[in-house]
Enzyme design. Structure first.
Site, mmCIF file in Angstrom:
data_model
loop_
_atom_site.group_PDB
_atom_site.id
_atom_site.type_symbol
_atom_site.label_atom_id
_atom_site.label_comp_id
_atom_site.label_asym_id
_atom_site.label_seq_id
_atom_site.Cartn_x
_atom_site.Cartn_y
_atom_site.Cartn_z
ATOM 1 N N CYS A 173 0.863 -1.178 0.000
ATOM 2 C CA CYS A 173 0.000 0.000 0.000
ATOM 3 C C CYS A 173 0.902 1.231 0.000
ATOM 4 C CB CYS A 173 -0.908 -0.013 1.232
ATOM 5 S SG CYS A 173 -1.932 1.458 1.410
ATOM 6 N N ASN A 197 0.261 4.705 -0.067
ATOM 7 C CA ASN A 197 -0.029 5.744 0.917
ATOM 8 C C ASN A 197 0.140 5.217 2.336
ATOM 9 O OD1 ASN A 197 -0.565 7.913 -0.829
ATOM 10 N ND2 ASN A 197 -2.639 7.170 -1.200
ATOM 11 N N ASN A 210 -7.221 -3.776 -8.378
ATOM 12 C CA ASN A 210 -7.614 -2.402 -8.087
ATOM 13 C C ASN A 210 -7.918 -1.711 -9.408
ATOM 14 O OD1 ASN A 210 -6.816 -2.278 -5.060
ATOM 15 N ND2 ASN A 210 -5.008 -3.104 -6.080
ATOM 16 N N CYS A 238 -5.232 6.217 -3.611
ATOM 17 C CA CYS A 238 -4.560 4.920 -3.636
ATOM 18 C C CYS A 238 -3.153 5.151 -4.164
ATOM 19 C CB CYS A 238 -5.323 3.930 -4.514
ATOM 20 S SG CYS A 238 -4.484 2.334 -4.679
ATOM 21 N N GLU A 259 -10.835 0.046 -4.755
ATOM 22 C CA GLU A 259 -9.788 -0.797 -4.186
ATOM 23 C C GLU A 259 -10.306 -2.150 -3.742
ATOM 24 O OE1 GLU A 259 -6.572 0.340 -1.629
ATOM 25 O OE2 GLU A 259 -7.111 2.460 -1.802
#
Length: 265
Positions: free
Chosen positions: A74, A76, A172, A201, A191
């Site tokens: 991920c 972020n 995604n 995202c 997502e």
């Protein structure tokens, strides 16, 4: 047991973070994570992360999707855990940490609210009709569209994520539109793992920037500003026509609040 948690957000992508360097949380079951991420019955977040010790690194990032399953990388979240590590005093201005997709390097501002995170190199972009499909630490589907501000991202994204090609492992889904009269792109993302649209995202906007460079036949050192529902991000990278490297995802990462909560472990 009672645990202390921290809530962070990066361009509206929000996460529950827990300092697990003492290894008190030896395991988190799916239901516990899902409850903590629930916006009505828990803390609320797009995901949950544990910051743990790892030999040879400043720390290890363990990431769970909001549905309780361990997730892929991920972006972020990676930026937020770097800010968290600075808040805890684990790092100062630079770091090397381990995530599920390997080693990541990052820099953070003196104020602790702006993070530049190096992403994995990418050498393969496939096509699915008019869309681009690539992995930037997580798998992404990138499709150019129009009137994105009024697009039904939930239903359109859900349909693609659950079609015969992607249903088993999920993907995604990113819809992208050039920003009018400005440089860069506007992106909205459905997502997997959250199973909904999120405000941002990180691996998604990274995938968009790379796909659009290929689409527009841009080469060399490139910097691509991206607008998302939660704010602004930037992706800079090198592209020689075959491989993308020196990829950095840059943007805000901020502590929202902290508190204590009881969990069953």
């Amino acid at each position: 047991m009672q645990i202390t948690f921290y809530k962070y957000q990066g361009a509206g992508n929000d996460f529950v973070l827990i300092d697990n360097r003492n290894n008190e949380l030896k395991s988190l079951d799916k239901q516990t994570v899902a409850t903590l991420c629930d916006r009505r019955f828990g803390i609320g977040g797009d995901g949950l992360m544990l910051l743990e010790n790892e030999a040879g690194y400043d720390f290890k990032m363990v990431y769970y999707n909001a549905d309780g399953n361990e997730g892929s990388m991920c972006g972020n979240g990676g930026r937020c855990i770097v800010a968290f590590a600075k808040h805890l005093g684990v790092i100062t201005d630079t770091t090397k940490f381990l995530a599920t997709d390997g080693t990541h390097h990052a820099k953070i501002s003196a104020e602790g609210n702006w993070v530049s995170l190096q992403m994995i190199d990418v050498d393969t972009i496939n096509r699915d009709g008019e869309a681009y499909v690539l992995n930037t630490g997580s798998p992404h589907y990138v499709k150019l569209t129009s009137d994105l501000d009024v697009k039904d991202v939930y239903n359109d994204g859900y349909a693609i994520r659950n079609n015969a090609t992607y249903k088993a492992n999920g993907i995604n889904v990113n819809f992208v539109e050039p920003v009018r009269d400005e440089e860069g792109f506007f992106v909205r993302t459905f997502e997997r793992g959250v199973e909904n649209e999120t405000y941002a995202c990180g691996t998604g906007v990274t995938a968009v920037a790379l796909a659009m460079a290929k689409h527009n036949e841009q080469f060399g050192s490139i910097s691509t500003p991206i607008k998302v529902l939660g704010g602004n991000l930037n992706i800079r990278f090198n592209y020689d026509g075959e491989k993308f490297n020196n990829i950095f995802l840059e943007g805000p990462a901020e502590l929202v609040f902290q508190g204590d909560i009881s969990v069953d472990v």
